[in-house]
Design an enzyme around this catalytic site. Structure first.
Site, PDB file in Angstrom:
ATOM      1  N   SER A  46       0.794  -1.221   0.000  1.00 43.06           N
ATOM      2  CA  SER A  46       0.000   0.000   0.000  1.00 43.06           C
ATOM      3  C   SER A  46       0.833   1.280   0.000  1.00 43.06           C
ATOM      4  O   SER A  46       1.558   1.539  -0.942  1.00 43.06           O
ATOM      5  CB  SER A  46      -0.955  -0.045   1.189  1.00 43.06           C
ATOM      6  OG  SER A  46      -1.877   0.991   1.091  1.00 43.06           O
ATOM      7  N   HIS A  47       0.758   2.038   1.101  1.00 43.84           N
ATOM      8  CA  HIS A  47       1.445   3.328   1.161  1.00 43.84           C
ATOM      9  C   HIS A  47       2.893   3.196   1.623  1.00 43.84           C
ATOM     10  O   HIS A  47       3.592   4.199   1.701  1.00 43.84           O
ATOM     11  CB  HIS A  47       0.681   4.245   2.116  1.00 43.84           C
ATOM     12  CG  HIS A  47       0.546   3.642   3.476  1.00 43.84           C
ATOM     13  ND1 HIS A  47      -0.348   2.628   3.755  1.00 43.84           N
ATOM     14  CD2 HIS A  47       1.217   3.861   4.617  1.00 43.84           C
ATOM     15  CE1 HIS A  47      -0.230   2.270   5.010  1.00 43.84           C
ATOM     16  NE2 HIS A  47       0.713   3.002   5.569  1.00 43.84           N
ATOM     17  N   ASP A  98      -2.711   6.573  -3.069  1.00 44.42           N
ATOM     18  CA  ASP A  98      -1.554   5.835  -2.560  1.00 44.42           C
ATOM     19  C   ASP A  98      -1.131   4.764  -3.568  1.00 44.42           C
ATOM     20  O   ASP A  98      -1.697   4.657  -4.666  1.00 44.42           O
ATOM     21  CB  ASP A  98      -1.827   5.248  -1.165  1.00 44.42           C
ATOM     22  CG  ASP A  98      -2.797   4.076  -1.186  1.00 44.42           C
ATOM     23  OD1 ASP A  98      -3.575   3.963  -2.157  1.00 44.42           O
ATOM     24  OD2 ASP A  98      -2.791   3.274  -0.233  1.00 44.42           O
ATOM     25  N   ASP A 124      -1.479   1.573  -3.964  1.00 43.74           N
ATOM     26  CA  ASP A 124      -2.429   0.590  -4.485  1.00 43.74           C
ATOM     27  C   ASP A 124      -3.804   1.192  -4.774  1.00 43.74           C
ATOM     28  O   ASP A 124      -4.745   0.461  -5.103  1.00 43.74           O
ATOM     29  CB  ASP A 124      -2.554  -0.604  -3.536  1.00 43.74           C
ATOM     30  CG  ASP A 124      -3.126  -0.228  -2.179  1.00 43.74           C
ATOM     31  OD1 ASP A 124      -2.877   0.917  -1.728  1.00 43.74           O
ATOM     32  OD2 ASP A 124      -3.816  -1.054  -1.564  1.00 43.74           O
ATOM     33  N   ASP A 176      -6.195   2.687  -3.002  1.00 48.54           N
ATOM     34  CA  ASP A 176      -7.404   2.708  -2.161  1.00 48.54           C
ATOM     35  C   ASP A 176      -7.508   3.981  -1.327  1.00 48.54           C
ATOM     36  O   ASP A 176      -8.580   4.321  -0.846  1.00 48.54           O
ATOM     37  CB  ASP A 176      -7.529   1.437  -1.294  1.00 48.54           C
ATOM     38  CG  ASP A 176      -6.289   1.120  -0.497  1.00 48.54           C
ATOM     39  OD1 ASP A 176      -5.295   1.870  -0.595  1.00 48.54           O
ATOM     40  OD2 ASP A 176      -6.305   0.107   0.231  1.00 48.54           O
ATOM     41  N   ARG A 177      -6.377   4.712  -1.152  1.00 46.87           N
ATOM     42  CA  ARG A 177      -6.452   5.958  -0.381  1.00 46.87           C
ATOM     43  C   ARG A 177      -6.574   7.177  -1.288  1.00 46.87           C
ATOM     44  O   ARG A 177      -6.146   7.127  -2.446  1.00 46.87           O
ATOM     45  CB  ARG A 177      -5.176   6.148   0.437  1.00 46.87           C
ATOM     46  CG  ARG A 177      -4.968   5.108   1.482  1.00 46.87           C
ATOM     47  CD  ARG A 177      -3.730   5.444   2.272  1.00 46.87           C
ATOM     48  NE  ARG A 177      -3.581   4.444   3.328  1.00 46.87           N
ATOM     49  CZ  ARG A 177      -2.967   4.663   4.465  1.00 46.87           C
ATOM     50  NH1 ARG A 177      -2.403   5.836   4.704  1.00 46.87           N
ATOM     51  NH2 ARG A 177      -2.878   3.714   5.365  1.00 46.87           N
ATOM     52  N   LYS A 198     -11.793   0.303   0.308  1.00 45.25           N
ATOM     53  CA  LYS A 198     -11.831   1.739   0.127  1.00 45.25           C
ATOM     54  C   LYS A 198     -11.371   2.026  -1.297  1.00 45.25           C
ATOM     55  O   LYS A 198     -10.653   1.224  -1.893  1.00 45.25           O
ATOM     56  CB  LYS A 198     -10.989   2.456   1.172  1.00 45.25           C
ATOM     57  CG  LYS A 198      -9.550   1.992   1.313  1.00 45.25           C
ATOM     58  CD  LYS A 198      -8.920   2.683   2.521  1.00 45.25           C
ATOM     59  CE  LYS A 198      -7.441   2.384   2.641  1.00 45.25           C
ATOM     60  NZ  LYS A 198      -7.147   1.317   3.596  1.00 45.25           N
TER      61      LYS A 198
HETATM   62  C1  VG1 Z   1      -3.249   2.072   8.510  1.00 49.62           C
HETATM   63  C2  VG1 Z   1      -4.418   3.000   8.748  1.00 49.62           C
HETATM   64  C3  VG1 Z   1      -5.730   2.260   8.586  1.00 49.62           C
HETATM   65  C4  VG1 Z   1      -5.778   1.608   7.200  1.00 49.62           C
HETATM   66  C5  VG1 Z   1      -4.569   0.718   7.014  1.00 49.62           C
HETATM   67  C6  VG1 Z   1      -4.488   0.119   5.634  1.00 49.62           C
HETATM   68  O1  VG1 Z   1      -3.242   1.056   9.482  1.00 49.62           O
HETATM   69  O2  VG1 Z   1      -4.325   3.596  10.019  1.00 49.62           O
HETATM   70  O3  VG1 Z   1      -6.788   3.150   8.783  1.00 49.62           O
HETATM   71  O4  VG1 Z   1      -6.947   0.846   7.061  1.00 49.62           O
HETATM   72  O5  VG1 Z   1      -3.367   1.479   7.223  1.00 49.62           O
HETATM   73  O6  VG1 Z   1      -4.473   1.104   4.648  1.00 49.62           O
HETATM   74  P1  VG1 Z   1      -2.287   1.101  10.773  1.00 49.62           P
HETATM   75  O7  VG1 Z   1      -2.527  -0.179  11.492  1.00 49.62           O
HETATM   76  O8  VG1 Z   1      -0.894   1.268  10.258  1.00 49.62           O
HETATM   77  O9  VG1 Z   1      -2.704   2.300  11.543  1.00 49.62           O
HETATM   78  V1  VG1 Z   1      -3.717   0.801   3.165  1.00 49.62           V
HETATM   79  O10 VG1 Z   1      -4.115   1.923   2.111  1.00 49.62           O
HETATM   80  O11 VG1 Z   1      -2.091   0.817   3.714  1.00 49.62           O
HETATM   81  O12 VG1 Z   1      -4.103  -0.763   2.768  1.00 49.62           O
HETATM   82 CO    CO Z   2      -3.557   1.465   0.222  1.00 45.85          CO
END
Ligand code: VG1
Ligand code: CO
Length: 557
Positions: free
Chosen positions: A116-117, A283, A285, A287-288, A384
């Site tokens: 992801s990010h 981001d 992938d 979704d953000r 998302k």
């Molecule tokens: C983070 C965010 C959470 C989100 C998750 C996955 O998790 O706080 O709200 O759903 O990333 O997002 P954490 O446990 O690091 O706080 V993504 O776009 O990285 O799949």
């Molecule tokens: Co993501």
């Protein structure tokens, strides 16, 4: 000659426990021989035979290592008796596109290659995530099962001579141990485009852009580049220079593909020039999303989902389905609660992570939800969806014929404003971070804590409620404990602490601050200024600085 499948002996690796969103580790960890295979086998085994004769979707965000892993997954799917793999061209599919495709082709599930990010490249992170047949991230019952399987794995199954061409769109048939096995390589954008085209009025958005709204979309060198170019430029008629950083790169150009004010500061600077009326970033992938108005006016994700909720009638999908309910993750600011209250919608508060929304959507109780971490989406899929959020915003702009800032001002005037900020302390040593959390847990467990007062400057906060958030799913009654320590003061302000479940080294401490203001004279104030006393109070009561040695956060949003 049929291709032969083999069983390969292996031994468990420690720590293959999926976090908030899949298994995320440094590339160097995933590169260890059999590390990836073990986790993929555990994932396929956790499907408990559901994969046999079924379709599996495979895709990822284009990050380093994905080419190797795509092939491994296809070979292992074949050996685990999957009948058909649908995979994006060169393996590329955004997370929302995987969710869309799982649902559209009634697949048994999907495997998403993404961290992801998190940064990518040889010294960055890799990740693998499993989504179930509803298109959503696997619930904890399944991720726990995957983890259990990784702790006792002895062999995995693969078909080493299976070498499909993953670069060319089309269908390839193979004979695997006398079974028919199909690999269908699909255009990465097509199915997703068809879906959003059905649920939005592209005509009115096209009109908005041709009437002069200049937009800029930043894909941060993640998977969204091809989606952005195709949808905003080709379909909606935006000029080519509306899409920036749209070439997917294995290392995201060396940056964090994370759409916030820090990591997408190039977009913020561009918007500050005042040329564009609307800006957005995604981001890695897809979704953000981050939404910006003219001159870099920032819409917090907590406000974004609430504004979409308040303006649901501007969005054709909600006109058709109605709004069945709203939801946010616990640390997300309470703006959505006010919309739910005033408009009469049911509201759910779930733990952090999109997987907690799925059951409510499947039960037709939830239409729109969001997280403060730049996640927004609806029940059109079970992830998302960053581009969906942008199209939702453009639909609102088209219907209301106002600027982003005007829409927010109207919103705050009607519902009041939740000021929100999140402080992230990345790469903190695990031990003091855990110590801080356990101190906090102990503190809030004490019934005498209610009524305690904290003062900072001329502000005094009195504790009204405090706990370690525990969630019981209203649909299947599953219980998720220890989801974040929250302290709620008498004026409704909240401070929340939790440790990230997506980081790959050490610990990341997240501190969330939320405070409500209905005095119209104060609606325009700067969030950091308004929240300062609450931030100091939170730092004081947690002893964060003293315990972690960190004076300043890594990122403030
Ligand atoms: C983070 C965010 C959470 C989100 C998750 C996955 O998790 O706080 O709200 O759903 O990333 O997002 P954490 O446990 O690091 O706080 V993504 O776009 O990285 O799949
Ligand atoms: Co993501």
């Amino acid at each position: 000659m049929p291709l032969r499948c083999i069983a390969v002996q292996t031994k468990p690796f420690e720590g293959q426990k999926p976090g908030t969103s899949g298994l995320r580790k440094p590339v160097t960890v995933f590169k260890q021989p059999q590390y990836t295979e073990n986790f993929v086998q555990a994932t396929l085994s956790a499907m408990d035979g559901e994969q046999e004769g079924a379709t599996l979707i495979v895709g990822g965000d284009g990050r380093f290592l994905m080419k190797d892993v795509s092939l491994k997954i296809v070979q292992m799917a074949a050996a685990n008796k999957v009948q058909k793999v649908i995979i994006g061209q060169n393996g590329l599919l955004s997370t929302p596109a995987v969710s869309c495709i799982i649902r559209k082709y009634q697949a048994a599930g999907g495997i998403i290659m993404t961290a992801s990010h998190n940064p990518g490249g040889p010294s960055g992170d890799f990740g693998i995530k499993f989504n179930t047949s509803n298109g959503g991230p696997a619930p904890e019952s399944i991720t726990n099962k995957i983890f259990q399987l990784t702790t006792k794995i002895a062999e995995y199954y693969t078909c080493p001579d299976l070498k499909p061409d993953l670069k060319t769109v089309g269908v390839q048939e193979f004979d695997v141990d006398n079974r028919n096995f199909t690999v269908q390589v699909v255009d990465s954008v097509e199915d997703y485009l068809q879906m959003v085209n059905e649920i939005f009025d592209f005509g009115s958005i096209r009109q908005l852009l041709s009437d002069g709204l200049k937009i800029v979309i930043n894909a941060m060198h993640g998977v969204m580049g091809p989606y952005a170019k195709r949808i905003f430029c080709e379909e909606l008629g935006a000029p080519e220079d509306s899409c920036i950083n749209c070439e997917p790169k294995e290392d995201f150009g060396g940056h964090h593909p994370d759409p916030n004010l820090t990591y997408a500061s190039d977009l913020v600077d561009l918007m500050k020039q005042g040329i564009h009326g609307f800006g957005a970033a995604f981001d890695g992938d897809g979704d953000r999303n981050m939404i910006l108005g003219k001159n870099g006016f920032f819409v917090t994700p907590s406000d974004s989902v609430a504004v979409i909720g308040a303006n649901a009638k501007c969005i054709p999908y909600f006109q058709k389905t109605g709004v069945k309910g709203l939801a946010r993750s616990m640390p997300t600011a309470g703006a959505l609660d006010r919309v739910a209250n005033i408009e009469g919608f049911e509201l759910f508060e779930v733990p952090t992570g999109w997987k907690f929304f799925g059951n409510l959507m499947d039960a037709d109780r939830l239409s729109l939800c969001g997280e403060e971490s730049f996640g927004t989406g609806s029940d059109h899929i079970r992830e998302k969806d960053g581009l969906w959020a942008v199209l939702a915003w453009l639909s609102i702009l088209a219907a209301r014929k106002q600027s982003v800032k005007e829409i927010l001002n109207d919103f705050w005037t009607k519902y009041g404003r939740n000021f929100f900020t999140r402080y992230d302390y990345e790469n903190v040593e695990a031990e003091p971070a855990n110590q801080m959390m356990s101190n906090l847990r102990q503190m809030v467990a004490d019934s005498g804590y209610i009524g305690k007062e904290y003062s900072h400057g001329d502000k005094t906060y009195k504790v009204a409620k405090a706990d370690d958030f525990c969630y019981t799913d209203p649909i299947d009654s599953s219980v998720s404990q220890k989801q974040g320590v929250r302290i709620i003061f008498e004026d409704g302000s909240r401070v929340i602490f939790r440790l990230s479940g997506t980081g790959s080294v050490g610990a990341t401490v997240r501190m969330y601050i939320d405070s409500f203001e209905s005095d119209t004279a104060k609606l325009q104030l700067d969030a950091q200024v308004v929240l300062k006393p609450l931030v100091e109070t939170a730092l004081q009561l947690s002893q964060l600085r003293e315990l972690t040695g960190r004076q300043e956060p890594t990122v403030i949003t």
